[in-house]
Design an enzyme around this catalytic site. Sequence first.
Site, short mmCIF file in Angstrom:
data_model
loop_
_atom_site.label_atom_id
_atom_site.label_comp_id
_atom_site.label_asym_id
_atom_site.label_seq_id
_atom_site.Cartn_x
_atom_site.Cartn_y
_atom_site.Cartn_z
N ILE A 181 0.85 -1.21 0.00
CA ILE A 181 0.00 0.00 0.00
C ILE A 181 0.88 1.24 0.00
O ILE A 181 0.60 2.21 -0.72
CB ILE A 181 -0.97 0.03 1.21
CG1 ILE A 181 -1.84 -1.23 1.22
CG2 ILE A 181 -1.85 1.28 1.16
CD1 ILE A 181 -2.83 -1.31 2.36
N ARG B 118 -9.13 -10.08 10.28
CA ARG B 118 -8.35 -8.88 10.64
C ARG B 118 -7.95 -8.90 12.12
O ARG B 118 -6.89 -8.42 12.48
CB ARG B 118 -9.17 -7.62 10.31
CG ARG B 118 -9.40 -7.46 8.80
CD ARG B 118 -10.26 -6.24 8.50
NE ARG B 118 -10.53 -6.09 7.07
CZ ARG B 118 -11.58 -6.65 6.46
NH1 ARG B 118 -12.44 -7.41 7.12
NH2 ARG B 118 -11.77 -6.47 5.15
N SER C 214 -3.64 0.55 8.78
CA SER C 214 -3.26 -0.75 9.35
C SER C 214 -4.45 -1.43 10.03
O SER C 214 -5.28 -0.77 10.67
CB SER C 214 -2.15 -0.56 10.39
OG SER C 214 -1.14 0.29 9.89
N ASP D 226 10.21 3.04 6.53
CA ASP D 226 10.04 1.63 6.93
C ASP D 226 11.06 1.32 8.02
O ASP D 226 11.84 2.20 8.43
CB ASP D 226 10.18 0.69 5.72
CG ASP D 226 9.29 -0.54 5.84
OD1 ASP D 226 9.49 -1.31 6.81
OD2 ASP D 226 8.40 -0.74 4.99
N HIS E 186 -14.72 -2.06 10.22
CA HIS E 186 -14.12 -2.65 9.02
C HIS E 186 -13.92 -4.15 9.25
O HIS E 186 -12.82 -4.67 9.31
CB HIS E 186 -12.77 -1.96 8.75
CG HIS E 186 -12.11 -2.39 7.48
ND1 HIS E 186 -12.76 -2.42 6.27
CD2 HIS E 186 -10.84 -2.80 7.22
CE1 HIS E 186 -11.92 -2.84 5.33
NE2 HIS E 186 -10.75 -3.08 5.89
N ASN F 28 0.33 -6.20 15.17
CA ASN F 28 0.23 -4.80 14.75
C ASN F 28 0.08 -3.79 15.90
O ASN F 28 0.39 -2.61 15.73
CB ASN F 28 -0.90 -4.63 13.73
CG ASN F 28 -0.52 -5.26 12.39
OD1 ASN F 28 0.63 -5.66 12.20
ND2 ASN F 28 -1.46 -5.34 11.45
N1 LIG Z 1 -7.97 -0.30 6.21
C1 LIG Z 1 -8.12 -1.03 5.11
O1 LIG Z 1 -9.14 -0.95 4.45
C2 LIG Z 1 -7.01 -1.93 4.66
C3 LIG Z 1 -7.02 -2.51 3.38
C4 LIG Z 1 -5.96 -3.32 3.01
C5 LIG Z 1 -4.90 -3.57 3.90
N2 LIG Z 1 -4.94 -3.01 5.13
C6 LIG Z 1 -3.85 -3.21 6.10
O2 LIG Z 1 -2.78 -2.32 5.80
C7 LIG Z 1 -1.55 -2.83 6.35
C8 LIG Z 1 -0.44 -2.77 5.30
O3 LIG Z 1 -0.74 -3.63 4.22
P1 LIG Z 1 0.35 -3.86 3.04
O4 LIG Z 1 -0.29 -4.76 2.07
O5 LIG Z 1 0.91 -2.56 2.60
O6 LIG Z 1 1.47 -4.67 3.86
P2 LIG Z 1 3.02 -4.84 3.49
O7 LIG Z 1 3.52 -6.00 4.29
O8 LIG Z 1 3.20 -4.87 2.02
O9 LIG Z 1 3.68 -3.49 4.05
C9 LIG Z 1 3.71 -3.16 5.41
C10 LIG Z 1 5.05 -2.51 5.69
O10 LIG Z 1 5.03 -2.00 7.05
C11 LIG Z 1 6.39 -2.08 7.49
N3 LIG Z 1 6.50 -1.92 8.93
C12 LIG Z 1 6.33 -2.84 9.90
N4 LIG Z 1 6.58 -2.28 11.12
C13 LIG Z 1 6.90 -0.98 10.90
C14 LIG Z 1 7.26 0.10 11.75
N5 LIG Z 1 7.31 -0.03 13.10
N6 LIG Z 1 7.54 1.28 11.18
C15 LIG Z 1 7.48 1.45 9.84
N7 LIG Z 1 7.16 0.45 8.98
C16 LIG Z 1 6.86 -0.75 9.50
C17 LIG Z 1 6.84 -3.46 7.00
O11 LIG Z 1 8.24 -3.62 7.03
C18 LIG Z 1 6.25 -3.47 5.60
O12 LIG Z 1 7.17 -3.01 4.62
C19 LIG Z 1 -1.91 -4.24 6.86
O13 LIG Z 1 -2.13 -4.22 8.26
C20 LIG Z 1 -3.20 -4.56 6.12
O14 LIG Z 1 -4.01 -5.52 6.81
C21 LIG Z 1 -5.96 -2.20 5.53
#
Ligand SMILES: NC(=O)c1ccc[n+]([C@@H]2O[C@H](COP(=O)([O-])OP(=O)(O)OC[C@H]3O[C@@H](n4cnc5c(N)ncnc54)[C@H](O)[C@@H]3O)[C@@H](O)[C@H]2O)c1
Length: 313
Positions: free
Chosen positions: A15, A92, A123, A35, A179, A99
């Site tokens: 994302i 979730r 997140s 990151d 959600h 998380n």
């Molecule tokens: N709200 C919504 O509608 C919705 C929709 C889709 C996904 N999501 C959520 O969004 C989140 C991200 O999804 P994604 O597909 O991008 O995941 P992803 O794994 O591709 O990316 C997440 C990134 O966060 C980084 N990260 C972890 N801890 C960290 C920290 N302390 N500081 C900075 N960066 C850190 C990881 O290293 C990783 O690169 C997930 O929790 C997912 O469930 C939410």
Amino acid sequence: MATRNKIGIIGAGNIGGELARLIISKELGDAVMLDIASKENFAKGKALDLEQNSAILGYDGNVTGTSSWKDLEGADVLIITAGIPRKPGQNREDLVATNLPIIRDVADHAKEVCPQAFVIVISNPLDAMVYEFFRRTQSDNNKVVGMAGVLDSGRFQLFLARAAGVSVKDVRAMVLGGHGDDMVPVLSQCTIHGIPVTQLVAKDVLDTLVKRTRTGGGEIVNLMGTSAYYAPASSAVAMAEAYLHDLKRILPCACYLKGEYGYKDLYVGVPASIGGNGVEKIIEIELSSEERTMLEKSVANVSSIVDIVKKSL
Ligand SMILES: NC(=O)c1ccc[n+]([C@@H]2O[C@H](COP(=O)([O-])OP(=O)(O)OC[C@H]3O[C@@H](n4cnc5c(N)ncnc54)[C@H](O)[C@@H]3O)[C@@H](O)[C@H]2O)c1
């Protein structure tokens, strides 16, 4: 002197990368993707790729990859994607244990370096993560929102457009509540160019579309092995744009409730007007008794996840 907006993206994963691409292609400002230290080079590489892409496509904007929170100093908007996404078979809520410490770490840094930013949490589990960010930072509640409703409503809009055989541009749908798989698609407020969808799509078809919307995230997780990212990024950018350009758009967002819809001290998806002051108004719409019952169930679920968060203080 005029300066460019600075938009911080926490998490340079799926994302995060798409967010940065949209932000510079719309010239909303400079994007800074942060990151963890072990992924700093990954973030830097993605940033460089995106800047080279902008040279080919012809738009201005800097993208930086970093693991240093100093680079986020003074950010106008912060979009938080840090954390793990779901895998097939997970819901979730299964993400809380991993998380929660991540959102706490992010909240502590954000409070220090960019306390004035408009914050959009993505997140998962969304309603609990945005609650925890707000609780931990004690920010102005109008400046901290969660992204879910724009995405869930977009999914419902697509399914309705396909079923009715019309352009997706003419469909307006609204999904409220938490959600989770008990989110509330508000059929009484869904229209196709102003015509209630209930007049254009048969009830049994609507029932299947409601079910598909509620499990829309899981459908993609099962196909891809990870969460959706194009539509989630576009949804958050629509919210960021509404704030930066003071658009006063009415968008379904997870907002902090202080009695609206009968709930207090919880983040729940409700229609809100987003403008230069953040959440400028929460709009209370009339719900049918069936929708009200669904909302109660959804909020009860949000509340049970927030309780897990509170117990781990
Ligand atoms: N709200 C919504 O509608 C919705 C929709 C889709 C996904 N999501 C959520 O969004 C989140 C991200 O999804 P994604 O597909 O991008 O995941 P992803 O794994 O591709 O990316 C997440 C990134 O966060 C980084 N990260 C972890 N801890 C960290 C920290 N302390 N500081 C900075 N960066 C850190 C990881 O290293 C990783 O690169 C997930 O929790 C997912 O469930 C939410």
